[in-house]
Design a protein around this motif. Structure first.
Motif, PDB file in Angstrom:
ATOM      1  N   PHE A 171       0.869  -1.175   0.000  1.00 31.57           N
ATOM      2  CA  PHE A 171       0.000   0.000   0.000  1.00 31.57           C
ATOM      3  C   PHE A 171       0.903   1.221   0.000  1.00 31.57           C
ATOM      4  CE2 PHE A 171      -3.433   2.328   2.705  1.00 31.57           C
ATOM      5  CZ  PHE A 171      -3.965   2.929   1.578  1.00 31.57           C
TER       6      PHE A 171
ATOM      7  N   SER B 256       1.398  -0.335   9.287  1.00 32.66           N
ATOM      8  CA  SER B 256       0.254  -0.412   8.377  1.00 32.66           C
ATOM      9  C   SER B 256      -0.710   0.740   8.644  1.00 32.66           C
ATOM     10  CB  SER B 256      -0.483  -1.733   8.572  1.00 32.66           C
ATOM     11  OG  SER B 256      -1.709  -1.731   7.865  1.00 32.66           O
TER      12      SER B 256
ATOM     13  N   CYS C  71      -3.656   0.547   6.923  1.00 35.45           N
ATOM     14  CA  CYS C  71      -4.882  -0.070   6.404  1.00 35.45           C
ATOM     15  C   CYS C  71      -5.523  -0.902   7.500  1.00 35.45           C
ATOM     16  CB  CYS C  71      -4.558  -0.939   5.193  1.00 35.45           C
ATOM     17  SG  CYS C  71      -5.989  -1.772   4.482  1.00 35.45           S
TER      18      CYS C  71
ATOM     19  N   CYS D  33     -10.816  -0.863   5.305  1.00 36.89           N
ATOM     20  CA  CYS D  33      -9.719  -1.078   4.363  1.00 36.89           C
ATOM     21  C   CYS D  33      -9.208  -2.514   4.456  1.00 36.89           C
ATOM     22  CB  CYS D  33      -8.586  -0.095   4.653  1.00 36.89           C
ATOM     23  SG  CYS D  33      -7.078  -0.359   3.675  1.00 36.89           S
TER      24      CYS D  33
ATOM     25  N   TRP E 282      -8.517  -5.403   1.774  1.00 37.97           N
ATOM     26  CA  TRP E 282      -7.083  -5.628   1.581  1.00 37.97           C
ATOM     27  C   TRP E 282      -6.568  -6.372   2.817  1.00 37.97           C
ATOM     28  CZ3 TRP E 282      -5.284  -4.366  -3.149  1.00 37.97           C
ATOM     29  CH2 TRP E 282      -6.031  -3.442  -3.894  1.00 37.97           C
TER      30      TRP E 282
ATOM     31  N   SER F 215      -8.892   3.162  -0.888  1.00 31.77           N
ATOM     32  CA  SER F 215      -8.588   3.264   0.544  1.00 31.77           C
ATOM     33  C   SER F 215      -7.552   4.324   0.843  1.00 31.77           C
ATOM     34  CB  SER F 215      -8.150   1.900   1.102  1.00 31.77           C
ATOM     35  OG  SER F 215      -9.136   0.930   0.847  1.00 31.77           O
TER      36      SER F 215
ATOM     37  N   TRP G  29      -2.225   0.726  -4.804  1.00 32.88           N
ATOM     38  CA  TRP G  29      -1.852  -0.634  -4.404  1.00 32.88           C
ATOM     39  C   TRP G  29      -1.047  -1.270  -5.531  1.00 32.88           C
ATOM     40  CZ3 TRP G  29      -3.051  -2.553   0.377  1.00 32.88           C
ATOM     41  CH2 TRP G  29      -3.931  -1.787   1.141  1.00 32.88           C
TER      42      TRP G  29
ATOM     43  N   TYR H  32     -12.416   5.595   2.888  1.00 34.05           N
ATOM     44  CA  TYR H  32     -11.824   4.425   2.265  1.00 34.05           C
ATOM     45  C   TYR H  32     -12.139   4.363   0.789  1.00 34.05           C
ATOM     46  CZ  TYR H  32     -10.361   2.912   6.755  1.00 34.05           C
ATOM     47  OH  TYR H  32      -9.725   2.858   7.966  1.00 34.05           O
TER      48      TYR H  32
END
Length: 195
Positions: free
Chosen positions: A82, A90, A92, A96, A100, A159, A163, A192
């Motif tokens: 990401f 992270s 996410c 999210c 993912w 998000s 990616w 997101y």
């Protein structure tokens, strides 16, 4: 008219076949902690979100795919980075992470074919789980990938960021990106982007 009783052997054979069928369709097999069993649920057309399952000592390897050599799990499922993540932390989580799912582990991750062991690591997520990192960046699946080798998340802007599938060196593979930017590229307000 004479009524014939059911034959006991026919009845028992039918009952036995039904029992075998029920056992085969019942509970799924257990991985028994096998490091190569990393299973991910996928979002279907009904919009169900994916969930990650921890694997003791997750395996990361390199396979040839439509984008060239890329990181996968032991089952050949594509792994992503990401762009919004900085370092091992992270960014996410919540909605999210449903789309993912992070590559989680309960043991030390190991390098499979083509992967570099020294680039593997882990990071603690906000929920206390342990996520696998490669070259200092957290690794994720995409819920829209249903089979080994799928790269449906490649280049998506969702998000709050882009990616990318990951190269064997840990760099983003930016070729072959999706034209879908169904989300916002901004990172404000915790939205997101489409999810």
């Amino acid at each position: 008219m004479r009524h014939r009783p059911a034959r006991p052997l026919t009845f028992l054979a039918t009952l036995g076949a039904a029992g075998i069928l029920a056992a085969a369709c019942g509970s799924g097999s257990s991985s028994g902690g096998n490091a190569s069993s990393v299973s991910v649920g996928h979002a279907g057309s009904g919009g169900q979100a994916a969930s990650s399952h921890k694997a003791a000592g997750a395996v990361v390897e390199v396979r040839n795919g439509s984008l060239g050599k890329q990181l996968t799990d032991a089952a050949g499922k594509s792994l992503y980075r990401f762009a919004k993540d900085t370092g091992t932390q992270s960014t996410c989580s919540g909605a999210c992470a449903k789309y993912w799912p992070p590559l989680l582990t309960t043991g030390k991750p190991s390098a499979g074919s083509g992967a570099t062991a020294s680039l593997l690591g882990t990071t603690k997520r906000a929920d206390g789980t342990t996520q696998v990192t490669y070259a200092g960046h957290p690794l994720y699946y995409y819920s829209g990938d249903s089979a080994a080798g799928d790269t449906n998340g490649q280049g998506l802007n969702l998000s709050g960021g882009l990616w990318w599938v990951v190269s064997p060196t840990g760099a983003n593979i930016t070729s072959g990106g999706s034209s879908g930017s169904s989300g916002s590229s901004g990172s404000s307000g915790g939205g997101y982007g489409g999810y």
